[in-house]
Write an enzyme that holds these catalytic residues in place. Structure first.
Site, short mmCIF file in Angstrom:
data_model
loop_
_atom_site.label_atom_id
_atom_site.label_comp_id
_atom_site.label_asym_id
_atom_site.label_seq_id
_atom_site.Cartn_x
_atom_site.Cartn_y
_atom_site.Cartn_z
N TRP A 102 32.56 29.66 4.74
CA TRP A 102 32.91 29.91 6.11
C TRP A 102 32.25 31.35 6.59
O TRP A 102 31.73 31.38 7.66
CB TRP A 102 34.21 30.00 6.37
CG TRP A 102 34.93 28.55 6.07
CD1 TRP A 102 35.62 28.06 5.23
CD2 TRP A 102 34.53 27.25 6.85
NE1 TRP A 102 35.89 26.76 5.40
CE2 TRP A 102 35.39 26.23 6.12
CE3 TRP A 102 33.68 27.19 8.13
CZ2 TRP A 102 35.20 24.89 6.76
CZ3 TRP A 102 33.78 25.78 8.57
CH2 TRP A 102 34.32 24.66 7.90
N ASP A 169 38.45 36.33 10.52
CA ASP A 169 38.68 35.00 10.33
C ASP A 169 40.00 34.76 9.17
O ASP A 169 39.82 34.98 8.10
CB ASP A 169 37.55 34.05 9.71
CG ASP A 169 37.70 32.64 9.62
OD1 ASP A 169 38.91 32.24 9.75
OD2 ASP A 169 36.82 31.95 9.32
N LYS A 193 45.45 24.63 9.16
CA LYS A 193 46.03 25.13 7.89
C LYS A 193 47.39 25.76 7.60
O LYS A 193 47.91 25.01 7.09
CB LYS A 193 44.84 26.22 7.15
CG LYS A 193 43.81 25.71 6.53
CD LYS A 193 42.43 25.32 7.40
CE LYS A 193 41.08 24.87 7.01
NZ LYS A 193 39.98 25.56 7.45
C1 PLP Z 1 38.56 25.63 7.98
C2 PLP Z 1 38.09 26.90 8.09
C3 PLP Z 1 37.38 27.14 9.16
C4 PLP Z 1 36.89 26.06 10.16
O1 PLP Z 1 37.59 25.68 11.03
P1 PLP Z 1 37.24 24.86 12.16
O2 PLP Z 1 38.62 24.97 12.88
O3 PLP Z 1 37.00 23.55 11.30
O4 PLP Z 1 36.04 25.30 12.91
C5 PLP Z 1 36.77 28.53 9.25
N1 PLP Z 1 37.03 29.63 8.38
C6 PLP Z 1 38.09 29.48 7.51
C7 PLP Z 1 38.28 30.41 6.72
C8 PLP Z 1 38.34 28.13 7.10
O5 PLP Z 1 39.31 27.72 6.21
#
Ligand code: PLP
Length: 354
Positions: A102, A169, A193
């Protein structure tokens, strides 16, 4: 009650009471005899949901004055773009710590829309550790980090010391442990998540840093517009926000971050202890960087794979196949995962041993 032990990486497990309340609201929300799916986002009942969700985020994370809490669409992947467009000046550079798939996707966007300075990377070792020592230039507009690397099972334990704004993030570890929001210019996280269903992305952004960029920002990606409009510039994702609110209520009622951090530490220790003490298993992440949310491990003897896969299937375990880029297994043990389910996995691992 669900008899499946759901270790899915995302979208992932939600608390059972949350799911029950969420399902009731689909048929009759707030005794309105209307579904939550068919009411206006401007109705007073939904405005109250939005206000409550925002207030709960602020309370649970102890968000200081001067930050906006937004529930937007587009997933964390749109957060990659919002980061650049709102915080990287036209000729500026974004610094990125490359710690996983990511992170890499985030920095690839920076390369497309501006200038990238990759301060450090653990890709040389298939992202199995977190780089600790690297220079951070004050010429860069911000430092972007991924606090938990969902696919590789590593987690940043100590925030880098940075004189430039930090953007994080936190998609896969938000609300899992104590954080100091004032350390960040912006935090963003896809809900699916640790918060709710897919469809909304939480942003916590420092107001004083918005609206200063020399770029032309498309309105839907302009966080100052969303902040001004209280996440109602366009139709917000009503249902995912409602379910996120329910999750936050559940978290608060049980004792908030202090409680969940303690539980998450216990849960992770239970599983990592088995991985470390059972000679048939081996963790893939560097010990000091191990994630409390995504536990990645492999068999030391591949010939046992068929037997182990049969054992966990019979135990009602679901979603522990590792990501194709790591192989082996990944047990995602987010906030809503009860320790009893982890015990079932540990018992299953012990069975293989005997
Ligand atoms: C799942 C995830 C994403 C992607 O998220 P989307 O909502 O599918 O765009 C980005 N960063 C991390 C750390 C993730 O676990």
């Amino acid at each position: 009650m669900s008899k499946v032990h759901n270790f899915s990486a995302g979208p992932s497990i939600l608390n059972q009471d949350v799911i029950k309340k969420a399902s009731e609201a689909v048929t009759n929300f707030n005794d309105l005899n209307l579904s939550i799916l068919e009411i206006s986002h401007r109705s007073k009942d939904f405005v109250a949901v939005m206000d409550n969700a925002v207030a709960l985020v602020k309370e649970i994370l102890n968000v200081p004055e001067g930050y906006s809490v937004l529930f937007l669409q587009g997933g964390a992947s749109t957060g990659f773009l919002a980061t650049i467009l709102n915080f990287m000046s036209k000729d500026g550079t974004g610094a990125y710590l490359n710690t996983g798939a990511w992170s890499k996707k985030a920095l690839q966007e920076a390369k497309k829309l501006g200038n990238l300075n990759m301060v450090a990377s653990s890709e040389d070792n298939n992202f199995n550790y977190i780089p600790k020592v690297y220079p951070i230039s004050t010429n860069d507009d911000y430092l972007h980090i991924t606090t938990n690397n969902t696919i590789f099972g590593t987690q940043i334990k100590k925030l880098p010391v940075s004189r430039i704004p930090i953007i994080a993030d936190m998609s896969s570890d938000i609300f899992s442990r104590k954080i100091n929001v004032s350390d960040y210019a912006m935090i963003y996280a896809g809900a699916q998540k640790n918060l709710g269903p897919a469809g909304t992305t939480l942003y916590i952004v420092k107001d004083s840093l918005l609206g200063k960029n020399d770029r032309t920002i498309p309105t839907m990606l302009d966080l100052s517009v969303h902040a001004d409009k209280g996440s109602m510039f366009n139709t917000p994702p009503v249902y995912p926000i409602y379910v996120s609110m329910l999750t936050l209520e559940w978290l608060k009622a049980n004792g908030g971050i202090e409680w969940i951090e303690r539980v998450n530490n216990e849960k992770a220790a239970l599983l990592y202890n088995e991985i470390d003490n059972n000679p048939l298993f081996e963790g893939t992440a560097a010990k000091e960087d191990r994630s409390n949310m995504n536990v990645t491990f492999v068999l030391t003897d591949e010939s046992k794979k068929e037997q182990f896969d049969q054992l966990w299937n019979e135990a009602g375990i679901s979603g522990i196949n590792g990501h194709r880029s790591v192989g082996g297994y990944r047990a995602s043990i987010y906030n809503a995962m009860p320790i009893e389910s982890i015990q079932v996995l540990v018992d299953t691992m012990k069975k293989l041993n005997s």
